[in-house]
Structure formats: C-alpha cells, structure tokens
Design an enzyme around this catalytic site. Structure first.
Site, mmCIF file in Angstrom:
data_model
loop_
_atom_site.group_PDB
_atom_site.id
_atom_site.type_symbol
_atom_site.label_atom_id
_atom_site.label_comp_id
_atom_site.label_asym_id
_atom_site.label_seq_id
_atom_site.Cartn_x
_atom_site.Cartn_y
_atom_site.Cartn_z
ATOM 1 N N GLU A 117 0.806 -1.108 -0.023
ATOM 2 C CA GLU A 117 -0.108 0.059 -0.061
ATOM 3 C C GLU A 117 1.023 1.185 0.040
ATOM 4 O O GLU A 117 2.019 1.315 0.408
ATOM 5 C CB GLU A 117 -0.832 -0.033 1.392
ATOM 6 C CG GLU A 117 -0.039 0.005 2.669
ATOM 7 C CD GLU A 117 -0.864 0.381 3.648
ATOM 8 O OE1 GLU A 117 -1.421 1.659 3.736
ATOM 9 O OE2 GLU A 117 -1.222 -0.245 4.638
ATOM 10 N N LYS A 120 -3.708 -2.675 14.391
ATOM 11 C CA LYS A 120 -3.320 -1.563 15.245
ATOM 12 C C LYS A 120 -3.796 -1.507 16.919
ATOM 13 O O LYS A 120 -5.027 -1.720 16.973
ATOM 14 C CB LYS A 120 -3.659 -0.185 14.719
ATOM 15 C CG LYS A 120 -2.548 0.295 13.693
ATOM 16 C CD LYS A 120 -2.890 1.134 12.842
ATOM 17 C CE LYS A 120 -3.860 0.763 11.609
ATOM 18 N NZ LYS A 120 -4.209 1.557 10.673
HETATM 19 N N1 PSU Z 1 -0.913 0.827 9.391
HETATM 20 C C1 PSU Z 1 0.340 1.632 9.735
HETATM 21 N N2 PSU Z 1 0.104 2.822 9.399
HETATM 22 C C2 PSU Z 1 -0.921 3.246 8.465
HETATM 23 C C3 PSU Z 1 -2.105 2.385 8.223
HETATM 24 C C4 PSU Z 1 -1.821 1.239 8.797
HETATM 25 O O1 PSU Z 1 1.237 1.090 9.979
HETATM 26 O O2 PSU Z 1 -0.804 4.380 8.063
HETATM 27 C C5 PSU Z 1 -3.409 2.736 7.597
HETATM 28 C C6 PSU Z 1 -3.397 1.781 6.303
HETATM 29 O O3 PSU Z 1 -3.336 2.344 4.755
HETATM 30 C C7 PSU Z 1 -4.884 1.235 6.855
HETATM 31 C C8 PSU Z 1 -5.449 2.583 7.198
HETATM 32 O O4 PSU Z 1 -5.433 0.670 5.442
HETATM 33 O O5 PSU Z 1 -4.465 2.899 8.033
HETATM 34 C C9 PSU Z 1 -6.775 2.313 8.078
HETATM 35 O O6 PSU Z 1 -7.297 3.481 8.281
HETATM 36 P P1 PSU Z 1 -9.034 3.305 8.660
HETATM 37 O O7 PSU Z 1 -8.788 3.197 10.182
HETATM 38 O O8 PSU Z 1 -9.455 4.919 8.622
HETATM 39 O O9 PSU Z 1 -9.692 2.550 7.766
#
Ligand code: PSU
Ligand code: MN
Length: 305
Positions: free
Chosen positions: A26, A160
C-alpha cells in the site's frame, strides 16, 4: 466506453505473466499519513529491498494523476512520500474520476487493485479494524470487508493496538476470514512486543501457510486470508507502556473532535511523538519483517504453480 482502468507497470505485468513472485504494497503507510519524514522513505526502501532480496517484484499501489496504478518505479517515489489524500476502496473511483494528483492507497484499495492485477500476496504494517467505542461511533475500518472480499493474502503485524482487538477478531470471524499466526499463539498488536488475545490458528512455517492458501483455493474460497507476524522482538514496545499512551492518544483525539478517516493518522502521529519515535522504529521494523514474510510466501506460491 470510458478509459478508467488500472495501469499495471511493465515490470509487474511481465513478472505476473511469467508466474514470477510479486507482492503488493500500500502507499498510505509510506505517505505523511502513515509515517513522518524521513522514516517514510526508510520504510519504503527497506520494504522494497526485503522483497527484492527474495527475487520478488514489488507492486506499490497508488493513484497518480487520476490513474490507479499497480507498480510505480523509484523515479515516482517522491510523489507518494509527499502530501497525499487517503484513498480507501470507496474513494478509488472518486480519485480516478476527479483526477486526484496523489492518492495514497490504504489496505482496502490496495487489495482491490492487487486482486484485479492478479497479485496473490499483499504486505502492510498493521491493518485497520473495529475502533474502540465503535458501539457508539460505528467506526469499523473498510480494511476488514476488503480483506474478506478480495482473493489476496494480507501479511500484517495484526491490527493497530489502539483498536478494539477482541471485536476486530470477532468481526473477522463473522466475515469468515482465516486468521493465522505465523509462529505465534497471540494475535499480534502492531508495535506491541506481544499481544494477549489468543490467535484463532497458529502455523509454524511458510510452507504450511502456502498449503492453507492452496487448500482455500482448491475449495473455491475466493476471499482473503490474514497472515499475522509479530513485530521483531528487539523492536517491540512494552504493552503496559503502549496501553497508557494509547489511552492518552484516544482521549486527545476525542477532545479534539477527530473522527472518521482522520482518526488513524492522528493517533499514529500522537503515539510517535509520545514515544519519541520508538513507535516509528517498531513500525519500520515490522513493515520490513512483514515484507520478508510476504516475499517468502509469494515465492512458495509461485513454485507450486
Ligand atoms: N498501518 C500503519 N500505518 C498506516 C495504516 C496502517 O502502520 O498508516 C493505514 C493503512 O493504510 C490502513 C488504514 O488501511 O491506516 C486504515 O485506516 P482506517 O482505520 O481509517 O480505515
Ligand atoms: Mn474509520
């Protein structure tokens, strides 16, 4: 007919047509939304090098000048390292139609692009999931639905740690996503050295993981699989330490009225500052380690073709 199509780089499409291993990455994690500069460049360099060291072609996804791309070369790296707009799966069509200059793809949009290009393995840091307080906010990352839907294996360090992890696992079960721990009994918690929620299934080796992927294929399951690897021990952060910082970060985000797509970048930044970049170091380490694992899996899957 419109000309909205995915542009797959020559290098990636040649590798795919020759059944050589390819791993998708990504771009949000490499943008300012995921990591501060210059750690973002370091992450991109280390992840790419990890794939190349196993003879795997990296396929970075992004939207550049309104074109959805799979595989961008080094001359274009500065574009994703600079300011970018977050592009989840639902924003992909919007970003293309409105010709966004730089769209940083998240897990969900990357999975769609990888699947359309025919890439079987995707590597990231930690996935999004069910946010704490989702019972009132309703905030559940579209990563989860995309992992379930697209025919790609996602390699990650779990989800996370500031999320509601038990609910994230329940949700993955509801969506029927196999969640596999590579050499671990607990669901990894991103930068935290050791989680404490039992993982649904443990596998020991990449070969075993590949066999599970092939068994799912043979059964005609067209969705995804989540392969989880803990952060390397030397860079993992103490759980009690992270729990405390996370509580402060979420409290702060709440007080500032941060909601929706802005929550994840805000919290990541807060934690980086509060840990004096120890979380960034752990993030780089786990992203590289996931890329190494994804590379080994892609090689294993390509051998068996
Ligand atoms: N993991 C990381 N850094 C990030 C993300 C994930 O270490 O920036 C990003 C990824 O792109 C993931 C997104 O798909 O955060 C999820 O965001 P949300 O919780 O708004 O769906
Ligand atoms: Mn969200």
């Amino acid at each position: 007919m419109n000309s909205f199509q995915i542009r797959v780089s020559d290098e990636v499409s040649t590798a795919l047509s020759q059944h050589k291993p390819v791993v998708a990455l990504e771009s949000t994690i490499f943008s300012h939304l995921g990591l501060p500069s210059p750690a973002n460049l370091e992450a991109l360099t280390r992840c790419t090098a990890a794939l190349l060291s196993h003879g795997v072609v990296p396929a970075i996804t992004a939207v550049l000048d309104g074109v959805a791309r799979v595989g961008i070369d080094e001359s274009e790296w500065p574009l994703i390292l600079g300011p970018a707009k977050k592009v989840g799966e639902r924003e992909l069509g919007l970003a293309v139609a409105q010709r966004w200059a730089v769209g940083a793809t998240t897990v969900s949009s990357s999975l769609l692009l990888a699947a359309r290009a025919g890439i079987r393995v995707f590597s990231t840091g930690g996935i999004g999931g069910v946010h704490r307080g989702a019972e009132t906010s309703g905030d559940i990352s579209s990563d989860l639905g995309a992992i379930a839907q697209h025919h790609v294996v996602t390699v990650c360090a779990g989800a996370k740690s500031f999320l509601d992890l038990p609910r994230t696992l329940e949700y993955l079960e509801t969506l029927s996503v196999p969640v596999l721990g590579l050499g671990c009994d607990f669901f990894p918690e991103f930068t935290v050295e050791r989680g404490d929620i039992k993982i649904p299934a443990r596998v020991e080796t990449i070969k075993e993981l590949a066999e599970i992927v092939r068994a799912n294929d043979a059964l005609g399951r067209n969705g995804g699989i989540l392969a989880c690897v803990p952060v390397p021990k030397k860079d993992g952060l103490l759980k009690s330490f992270m729990d405390e910082i996370t509580a402060t970060a979420l409290n702060d985000a709440n007080k500032q009225g941060i909601t929706g797509a802005a929550v994840t970048p805000y919290v990541l930044k807060f934690i980086a500052n509060a840990t004096h970049d120890a979380s960034v170091k752990a993030n780089l380490s786990l992203a590289e380690n996931n890329a190494l694992t994804a590379a080994q899996l892609a090689v294993e899957l390509s051998i068996a073709q």
